[in-house]
Design a protein around this motif. Structure first.
Motif, PDB file in Angstrom:
ATOM      1  N   GLY A 138       0.986  -1.336  -0.407  1.00 52.59           N
ATOM      2  CA  GLY A 138      -0.053   0.006   0.054  1.00 52.59           C
ATOM      3  C   GLY A 138       0.357   1.572   0.021  1.00 52.59           C
ATOM      4  N   GLY A 139       2.139   0.979  -0.037  1.00 49.53           N
ATOM      5  CA  GLY A 139       2.885   2.399  -0.075  1.00 49.53           C
ATOM      6  C   GLY A 139       3.785   2.447   1.530  1.00 49.53           C
ATOM      7  N   MET A 140       3.522   1.873   2.660  1.00 49.09           N
ATOM      8  CA  MET A 140       3.324   2.651   3.958  1.00 49.09           C
ATOM      9  C   MET A 140       4.930   1.634   3.994  1.00 49.09           C
ATOM     10  SD  MET A 140      -0.133   1.701   5.566  1.00 49.09           S
ATOM     11  CE  MET A 140      -0.167   0.914   4.949  1.00 49.09           C
ATOM     12  N   LYS A 141       6.084   2.917   4.728  1.00 45.96           N
ATOM     13  CA  LYS A 141       6.927   2.285   4.458  1.00 45.96           C
ATOM     14  C   LYS A 141       7.346   2.927   6.082  1.00 45.96           C
ATOM     15  CE  LYS A 141       7.458   4.804   1.152  1.00 45.96           C
ATOM     16  NZ  LYS A 141       8.243   5.447   0.353  1.00 45.96           N
ATOM     17  N   LEU A 142       8.412   1.706   6.510  1.00 40.46           N
ATOM     18  CA  LEU A 142       8.820   2.675   8.783  1.00 40.46           C
ATOM     19  C   LEU A 142      11.121   2.178   8.000  1.00 40.46           C
ATOM     20  CD1 LEU A 142       9.377   2.364  11.308  1.00 40.46           C
ATOM     21  CD2 LEU A 142       8.759  -0.110  11.431  1.00 40.46           C
ATOM     22  N   TYR A 143      11.344   3.091   8.250  1.00 38.49           N
ATOM     23  CA  TYR A 143      12.833   3.851   8.355  1.00 38.49           C
ATOM     24  C   TYR A 143      13.351   3.667   9.260  1.00 38.49           C
ATOM     25  CZ  TYR A 143      11.689   4.767   3.329  1.00 38.49           C
ATOM     26  OH  TYR A 143      10.705   4.995   2.318  1.00 38.49           O
ATOM     27  N   THR A 144      14.962   2.749   9.904  1.00 38.05           N
ATOM     28  CA  THR A 144      15.151   3.050  10.784  1.00 38.05           C
ATOM     29  C   THR A 144      16.318   2.079  11.163  1.00 38.05           C
ATOM     30  OG1 THR A 144      15.239   2.436  13.784  1.00 38.05           O
ATOM     31  CG2 THR A 144      14.470   0.523  11.867  1.00 38.05           C
ATOM     32  N   GLU A 145      17.821   3.059  11.821  1.00 38.54           N
ATOM     33  CA  GLU A 145      18.402   2.257  11.867  1.00 38.54           C
ATOM     34  C   GLU A 145      18.964   0.323  12.686  1.00 38.54           C
ATOM     35  OE1 GLU A 145      21.721   3.601   9.757  1.00 38.54           O
ATOM     36  OE2 GLU A 145      20.044   4.260   9.419  1.00 38.54           O
ATOM     37  N   LEU A 156       9.286  -6.877  19.249  1.00 34.39           N
ATOM     38  CA  LEU A 156       9.787  -6.310  18.172  1.00 34.39           C
ATOM     39  C   LEU A 156       9.820  -4.553  18.557  1.00 34.39           C
ATOM     40  CD1 LEU A 156      10.396  -6.742  14.886  1.00 34.39           C
ATOM     41  CD2 LEU A 156       8.319  -5.804  14.697  1.00 34.39           C
ATOM     42  N   GLU A 157      11.156  -3.945  18.715  1.00 34.10           N
ATOM     43  CA  GLU A 157      11.310  -2.721  18.974  1.00 34.10           C
ATOM     44  C   GLU A 157      12.680  -2.647  18.455  1.00 34.10           C
ATOM     45  OE1 GLU A 157      11.690  -2.103  23.349  1.00 34.10           O
ATOM     46  OE2 GLU A 157      12.594  -3.868  23.602  1.00 34.10           O
ATOM     47  N   THR A 158      12.454  -0.990  18.576  1.00 38.57           N
ATOM     48  CA  THR A 158      14.174  -0.293  18.341  1.00 38.57           C
ATOM     49  C   THR A 158      13.795   0.852  19.589  1.00 38.57           C
ATOM     50  OG1 THR A 158      14.865   0.753  16.810  1.00 38.57           O
ATOM     51  CG2 THR A 158      12.835   1.420  16.235  1.00 38.57           C
ATOM     52  N   SER A 159      14.928   2.209  20.019  1.00 37.01           N
ATOM     53  CA  SER A 159      15.126   2.667  20.462  1.00 37.01           C
ATOM     54  C   SER A 159      16.094   3.996  19.595  1.00 37.01           C
ATOM     55  CB  SER A 159      15.261   2.581  21.822  1.00 37.01           C
ATOM     56  OG  SER A 159      16.697   2.183  22.181  1.00 37.01           O
ATOM     57  N   ARG A 160      16.620   3.902  18.813  1.00 36.79           N
ATOM     58  CA  ARG A 160      17.461   4.881  17.708  1.00 36.79           C
ATOM     59  C   ARG A 160      16.449   5.400  17.189  1.00 36.79           C
ATOM     60  NH1 ARG A 160      22.534   0.419  17.036  1.00 36.79           N
ATOM     61  NH2 ARG A 160      22.799  -0.093  19.164  1.00 36.79           N
ATOM     62  N   GLY A 161      15.473   5.980  17.009  1.00 37.03           N
ATOM     63  CA  GLY A 161      14.493   6.611  16.075  1.00 37.03           C
ATOM     64  C   GLY A 161      14.168   5.482  14.729  1.00 37.03           C
ATOM     65  N   THR A 162      12.551   6.230  14.064  1.00 38.82           N
ATOM     66  CA  THR A 162      12.414   5.701  13.745  1.00 38.82           C
ATOM     67  C   THR A 162      11.383   6.607  12.083  1.00 38.82           C
ATOM     68  OG1 THR A 162      11.670   3.529  14.554  1.00 38.82           O
ATOM     69  CG2 THR A 162      10.256   3.698  12.874  1.00 38.82           C
ATOM     70  N   ARG A 163      11.585   6.335  11.558  1.00 35.94           N
ATOM     71  CA  ARG A 163      10.711   7.588  10.079  1.00 35.94           C
ATOM     72  C   ARG A 163      10.027   6.340   9.621  1.00 35.94           C
ATOM     73  NH1 ARG A 163      13.191  12.195  10.138  1.00 35.94           N
ATOM     74  NH2 ARG A 163      15.071  12.848  11.326  1.00 35.94           N
ATOM     75  N   PHE A 164       8.553   7.342   9.165  1.00 32.31           N
ATOM     76  CA  PHE A 164       8.042   6.063   8.377  1.00 32.31           C
ATOM     77  C   PHE A 164       7.425   6.861   7.115  1.00 32.31           C
ATOM     78  CE2 PHE A 164       5.943   7.315  12.917  1.00 32.31           C
ATOM     79  CZ  PHE A 164       5.174   7.917  12.295  1.00 32.31           C
ATOM     80  N   GLU A 165       6.514   6.586   6.250  1.00 32.74           N
ATOM     81  CA  GLU A 165       5.953   6.503   5.725  1.00 32.74           C
ATOM     82  C   GLU A 165       4.733   6.158   5.329  1.00 32.74           C
ATOM     83  OE1 GLU A 165       6.842   8.085   1.673  1.00 32.74           O
ATOM     84  OE2 GLU A 165       9.484   7.627   2.186  1.00 32.74           O
ATOM     85  N   LEU A 166       3.224   6.945   4.432  1.00 31.29           N
ATOM     86  CA  LEU A 166       2.317   6.451   5.177  1.00 31.29           C
ATOM     87  C   LEU A 166       1.697   6.608   3.609  1.00 31.29           C
ATOM     88  CD1 LEU A 166      -0.067   7.415   8.636  1.00 31.29           C
ATOM     89  CD2 LEU A 166       1.449   4.653   7.754  1.00 31.29           C
ATOM     90  N   GLY A 167       1.596   6.228   2.571  1.00 31.86           N
ATOM     91  CA  GLY A 167       1.562   6.190   1.518  1.00 31.86           C
ATOM     92  C   GLY A 167       2.232   7.410   1.113  1.00 31.86           C
ATOM     93  N   ALA A 168       0.839   8.350  -0.600  1.00 31.75           N
ATOM     94  CA  ALA A 168       2.424   9.423  -0.970  1.00 31.75           C
ATOM     95  C   ALA A 168       1.902  10.306   0.105  1.00 31.75           C
ATOM     96  CB  ALA A 168       1.611   9.263  -2.374  1.00 31.75           C
ATOM     97  N   ASP A 169       0.646   9.982   0.948  1.00 25.77           N
ATOM     98  CA  ASP A 169       1.058  11.939   1.805  1.00 25.77           C
ATOM     99  C   ASP A 169       1.209  12.238   2.563  1.00 25.77           C
ATOM    100  OD1 ASP A 169      -0.829  12.021  -0.825  1.00 25.77           O
ATOM    101  OD2 ASP A 169      -2.753  10.598   1.106  1.00 25.77           O
ATOM    102  N   LEU A 170       1.883  11.201   3.783  1.00 25.65           N
ATOM    103  CA  LEU A 170       2.335  11.169   5.748  1.00 25.65           C
ATOM    104  C   LEU A 170       3.304  10.926   5.848  1.00 25.65           C
ATOM    105  CD1 LEU A 170      -1.435  10.223   7.364  1.00 25.65           C
ATOM    106  CD2 LEU A 170      -0.789  13.097   6.534  1.00 25.65           C
ATOM    107  N   VAL A 171       4.593  11.520   6.155  1.00 22.86           N
ATOM    108  CA  VAL A 171       5.498  11.085   6.773  1.00 22.86           C
ATOM    109  C   VAL A 171       5.023  11.366   8.315  1.00 22.86           C
ATOM    110  CG1 VAL A 171       6.617  11.836   4.654  1.00 22.86           C
ATOM    111  CG2 VAL A 171       6.380  13.267   6.545  1.00 22.86           C
ATOM    112  N   GLY A 172       6.281  10.294   8.714  1.00 20.98           N
ATOM    113  CA  GLY A 172       6.266  10.906  10.661  1.00 20.98           C
ATOM    114  C   GLY A 172       7.712  10.074  11.361  1.00 20.98           C
TER     115      GLY A 172
END
Length: 727
Positions: A138-145, A156-172
């Protein structure tokens, strides 16, 4: 299944992120559960090479490079894994470099990328490191180190910062990410931010300290200085809960708690119908390919501060025009089209619920109560219901500290018009209304706010108080624009002593208030203008006035009565007698009853019309005027009454067809005019000719006649004496 992106309140789309993270966890678990197939299965490109990813001291069991493995079940591809290098040692550790995982489901292909991966089969722990990217169809993506899987794949976890995209509209972004497969929860913590990509309209923005998703309950919860903005609209609270539909992944219910403040801007209502098309165009323009991991560079956020998120006190409304609200809690219900059905606000004792709406012309109408419900239809507010210590205030936006109008009640029902303006309001139980110096008390009030008209209903009476005096009636209509006030159904009024001519002339000298009773009354707020109609009775002290209609001028200097006028005037003789009664007679101990006035104490006058001018101190009766004293009547076409300094009747001038009728002696006197000295009780009549008809003396004619209204004595001639003599 309807997609969440179609929700009209896109500020609530944070639920999409949480649903996506649940899918991600499932992929990682599946990878871990199939670890035996990864190590022992056959795949394309397998080749054994010397070396060890962990160094020369490690005793490697398996080393491969450039591998790709496909796993199938019953002829169907489950997932495919590829990597640049793979190492499995004798301590049940698996190491990978350049990891790429593809997973096929009914809704499409999922992919996971990372530079490194490590898995321990004994401890049931796995770790992905270095530009970890997870992409769904669906175009949703998660980015982390760094991404870690532990507790046998249940955490499942991370504490080093996470960035994400929700389709073509949203980022977080968020600092900490945690997913528990046993509890079925997803947690984002630490500076959580979700916003629209540049160019997407209306722009969305959500900030919170923590976001938690409970998958089993289909509940997403944000807390910690939560701020949600959608274009010019805004919602703030300490805690925000989103409840998803059981069938479709759309939000059906929203609950906000503590320090709730919000704004629905005026521009939003007009733009609602254009929202879907504009957003679709922006989404198409902002759509991008997400197959490459280096898209992390496209997710840069501006350098943001918390200053704008904490301005203003929680007991203040947010600035802006449109609909603004505040309360201790908020409940928002949505239909399947993601349109608001109702908005419920609750307050506490020190922080009641508030809903304010601009009317588009510089005025704001604000409702305050213990509880407020706003009903919506076709995305627009249609009604307000409020309970518990309700207050409705009208404010001029240019001077908000000085309310134009205030009303209180126990309950309120209000309706909006098609333009989104608060148009009608009904207040019930213990209603009070304040506007300028006017204060009203009623059982019910019906307010037509667009027309500036208020209908007050009493049980049994409406009570009004102002600088002009007091008024009571079963029903009162007030027009704010004109200042006119109409009372009906039996009016009782008490006008202030200083209300111009009404407190003078035929109704006394102004020392006492003037009381008026009538079936109807029409007054103008802020002036002395008034009109009483139908069965009017007005009195002050001993002076009384009856009429079909009683009117006062706008400047308070004139008074007029018409239709069956009947007045009981205090004469100068009566005033002297009353003054003597007050002072007494210390010399001989006589009281008021012992004092004999030199003229009549009171006189009753009837006519068609009465007028009084304060400037000239002239009291005039017209149309079949009759003055009655001691059963003797003096009548004429017009009677002018002179008043003394204390506004008591002192002399009467009868003009046109003057006549005296004495029923006791059957005597009738006719003349052209007559002068009546009320202080002496004497009348002088003039005429050419003047006639007197008496059964004892017959008919006598002359030019001048003195007559005593007390004794009935008279004297005819060209000159008079000190006292009349009986003919």
């Amino acid at each position: 299944m309807a997609r969440p992106g179609r929700a009209s309140l896109r500020l609530l789309r944070t639920a999409l992120l949480l649903t996506f993270l649940a899918t991600l966890g499932g992929l990682v678990v599946l990878l871990v559960l199939n670890r035996g197939q990864v190590l022992g299965g056959q795949g394309s490109g397998d080749s054994s090479v010397p070396g060890d990813l962990r160094g020369d001291d490690t005793d490697a069991a398996v080393v491969s490079t450039g591998f790709r493995k496909t796993f199938e079940q019953e002829g169907r591809t489950l997932f495919e894994i590829a990597g640049e290098r793979l190492l499995a040692d004798r301590e049940d550790n698996v190491f990978l470099e350049g990891v790429e995982l593809s997973f096929s489901r009914a809704d499409g292909l999922y992919r996971i990328y990372s530079r490194k991966a490590e898995y321990n089969q004994v401890r049931g722990e796995a770790r992905l490191e270095g530009e970890v990217v997870v992409v769904d169809p669906g175009g949703m993506k998660l980015y982390t180190e760094w991404l870690e899987l532990s507790h046998n794949g249940n955490l499942l976890e991370t504490s080093r910062g996470t960035r994400f995209e929700l389709g073509a509209d949203l980022v977080g972004r968020a600092t900490h990410f945690r997913m528990d497969f046993v509890e079925e929860t997803v947690l984002l913590r630490g500076g959580v931010l979700v916003r629209s990509r540049d160019g997407v309209e209306p722009a969305l923005r959500l900030r919170a300290q923590e976001v938690l998703y409970l998958q089993a309950n289909r509940l997403a919860r944000a807390q910690g200085r939560v701020v949600v903005r959608r274009g010019p609209d805004e919602l703030r609270s300490e805690r925000l809960s989103l409840y998803l539909d059981e069938v479709e992944d759309i939000v059906r219910y929203v609950r906000a708690l503590w320090k709730v403040r919000g704004l629905v801007a005026a521009s939003s209502i007009a733009a609602l119908e254009e929202d879907v098309g504009a957003r679709g165009a922006a989404s198409a323009a902002g759509a991008r390919s997400c197959a490459e991991a280096d898209e992390l560079d496209d997710l840069a956020f501006e350098d943001e501060t918390e200053e704008d998120e904490t301005t203003g006190s929680e007991d203040e409304l947010l600035p802006g025009s449109g609909a603004r609200f505040r309360g201790a809690s908020l409940a928002l219900a949505l239909n399947r089209r993601s349109e608001i059905e109702s908005l419920d606000l609750e307050g506490v004792r020190k922080l009641p619920a508030v809903f304010a709406a601009d009317d588009g012309s510089g005025l704001t109408r604000r409702v305050t109560a213990s509880g407020i419900r706003v009903g919506f239809d076709e995305r627009k507010p249609r009604s307000i219901d409020a309970l518990g210590d309700v207050e409705l205030v009208e404010l001029d936006n240019a001077a908000p500290d000085r309310p134009l109008r205030e009303a209180t009640a126990k309950s309120l029902h209000a309706e909006f018009d098609g333009a989104g303006k608060l148009a009608l309001a009904e207040l019930r139980d213990a209603v009070t209304l304040r506007e300028g110096d006017l204060r009203a008390v009623a059982a019910r009030a019906e307010m037509q706010l667009v027309q500036d008209r208020i209908e007050l209903i009493g049980a049994p009476e409406v009570e009004l108080f102002s600088d002009q005096g007091e008024l009571r009636a079963p029903r009162v209509t007030f027009n704010q624009d004109t200042g006119l006030l109409l009372a009906r159904g039996g009016v009782r009024s008490e006008l202030a002593p200083a209300t111009g001519a009404v407190a003078r002339g035929p109704l006394g000298d102004g020392d006492e208030p003037v009381r008026v009773e009538a079936q109807e009354a029409l007054l103008r707020r802020g002036s002395s203008e008034f009109l009483f109609r139908d069965q009017v009775r007005a009195w002050s002290g001993a002076s009384v006035l009856f009429a079909d209609q009683l009117r006062g001028s706008s400047d308070g200097t004139e008074l007029a009565a018409s239709g069956g006028v009947r007045s009981l005037l205090t004469t100068s003789a009566q005033a002297r007698a009353e003054a003597g009664a007050t002072a007494g007679d210390a010399a001989d101990g006589r009281q008021a009853s012992d004092l004999e006035p030199t003229g009549p104490r009171q006189i009753e006058v009837t006519s068609d019309i009465l007028t009084y001018s304060e400037a000239s101190e002239e009291l005039v009766y017209q149309g079949e005027v009759v003055a009655l004293q001691n059963q003797r009547r003096i009548s004429c076409d017009r009677m002018e009454v002179e008043l003394d300094a204390n506004q008591n009747a002192d002399k009467m001038h009868c003009l046109g067809s003057a006549r005296i009728v004495d029923p006791a002696s059957s005597r009738t006197i006719r003349a052209e005019r007559a002068e009546y000295d009320l202080s002496r009780g004497e009348v002088i009549l003039f005429g050419e000719p003047l006639t007197l008809e008496d059964p004892a003396v017959g008919k006598v004619a002359g030019y001048r006649l003195w007559y005593s209204m007390e004794s009935g004595l008279f004297k005819m001639g060209d000159a008079g004496g000190a006292a009349p003599t009986d003919s």
